[in-house]
Design an enzyme around this catalytic site. Structure first.
Site, PDB file in Angstrom:
ATOM      1  N   ASP A 294       0.855  -1.187   0.000  1.00 55.33           N
ATOM      2  CA  ASP A 294       0.000   0.000   0.000  1.00 55.33           C
ATOM      3  C   ASP A 294       0.889   1.233   0.000  1.00 55.33           C
ATOM      4  OD1 ASP A 294      -2.455  -1.314   0.003  1.00 55.33           O
ATOM      5  OD2 ASP A 294      -2.554  -1.401   2.182  1.00 55.33           O
TER       6      ASP A 294
ATOM      7  N   ASP B  25      -6.840  -1.154  -4.969  1.00 55.91           N
ATOM      8  CA  ASP B  25      -7.987  -0.851  -4.109  1.00 55.91           C
ATOM      9  C   ASP B  25      -8.869   0.217  -4.750  1.00 55.91           C
ATOM     10  OD1 ASP B  25      -6.828  -2.579  -2.217  1.00 55.91           O
ATOM     11  OD2 ASP B  25      -5.828  -0.925  -1.177  1.00 55.91           O
TER      12      ASP B  25
END
Length: 164
Positions: free
Chosen positions: A123, A141
């Protein structure tokens, strides 16, 4: 009755490849240029921040001992297969649904690759306001969320637009 793949929603699978290239490319750049925890401010309220996510959204089940890696991998594979079958059953002209499904598949496969290759999801997008930081996330995402939003939007459109 067989039909040409180009006449089905599978014609939109090129978008899955685009999402994968952008997502995996961004994660590669982070892994090559950042140490875990490094942060680089981009704009007010937006940083690049290298984080590892061993769970799902918002680090759900991140501290569960490792089984969740395979659980979420199985979910990603299952959802990708189901959505690909749905794309096959749709006409290529049903753009909104096909784009939504392709974005979700691309995002799911991007995070699946991370889980299987690294054991975690990379991330890097850190959105914040003042001292409050939203959960760090990645481009996969984002693709999944945009795809889900398009599915919801499609549900509100008049039925004539749905048939295209």
């Amino acid at each position: 009755m067989s039909q040409s793949i180009c006449s089905t929603g599978l014609r939109w699978l090129w978008l899955v490849v685009v999402v994968l290239i952008i997502d995996l490319g961004s994660k590669y750049l982070i892994l090559q240029n950042f140490a875990l925890g490094d942060t680089v401010p981009l704009f007010p309220s937006l940083n690049l921040h290298y984080a590892r996510n061993y769970g799902a959204a918002f680090s759900f089940l991140a501290d569960s001992g490792g089984w969740q890696r395979w659980f979420f991998a199985g979910i990603a594979i299952g959802i990708s297969v189901i959505l690909a079958v749905m794309m096959y059953r749709l006409k290529a002209t049903q753009k909104l649904n096909n784009i939504a499904y392709a974005l979700i598949i691309g995002g799911a496969l991007g995070n699946l690759f991370d889980r299987l290759w690294h054991g975690f999801v990379v991330d890097m997008i850190d959105f914040y306001v003042g001292d409050w930081h939203f959960a760090t996330f990645n481009l996969a995402d984002t693709a999944i969320c945009v795809g889900a939003a398009l599915i919801v939007l499609e549900g509100f459109l008049p039925s004539r637009a749905k048939k295209q």
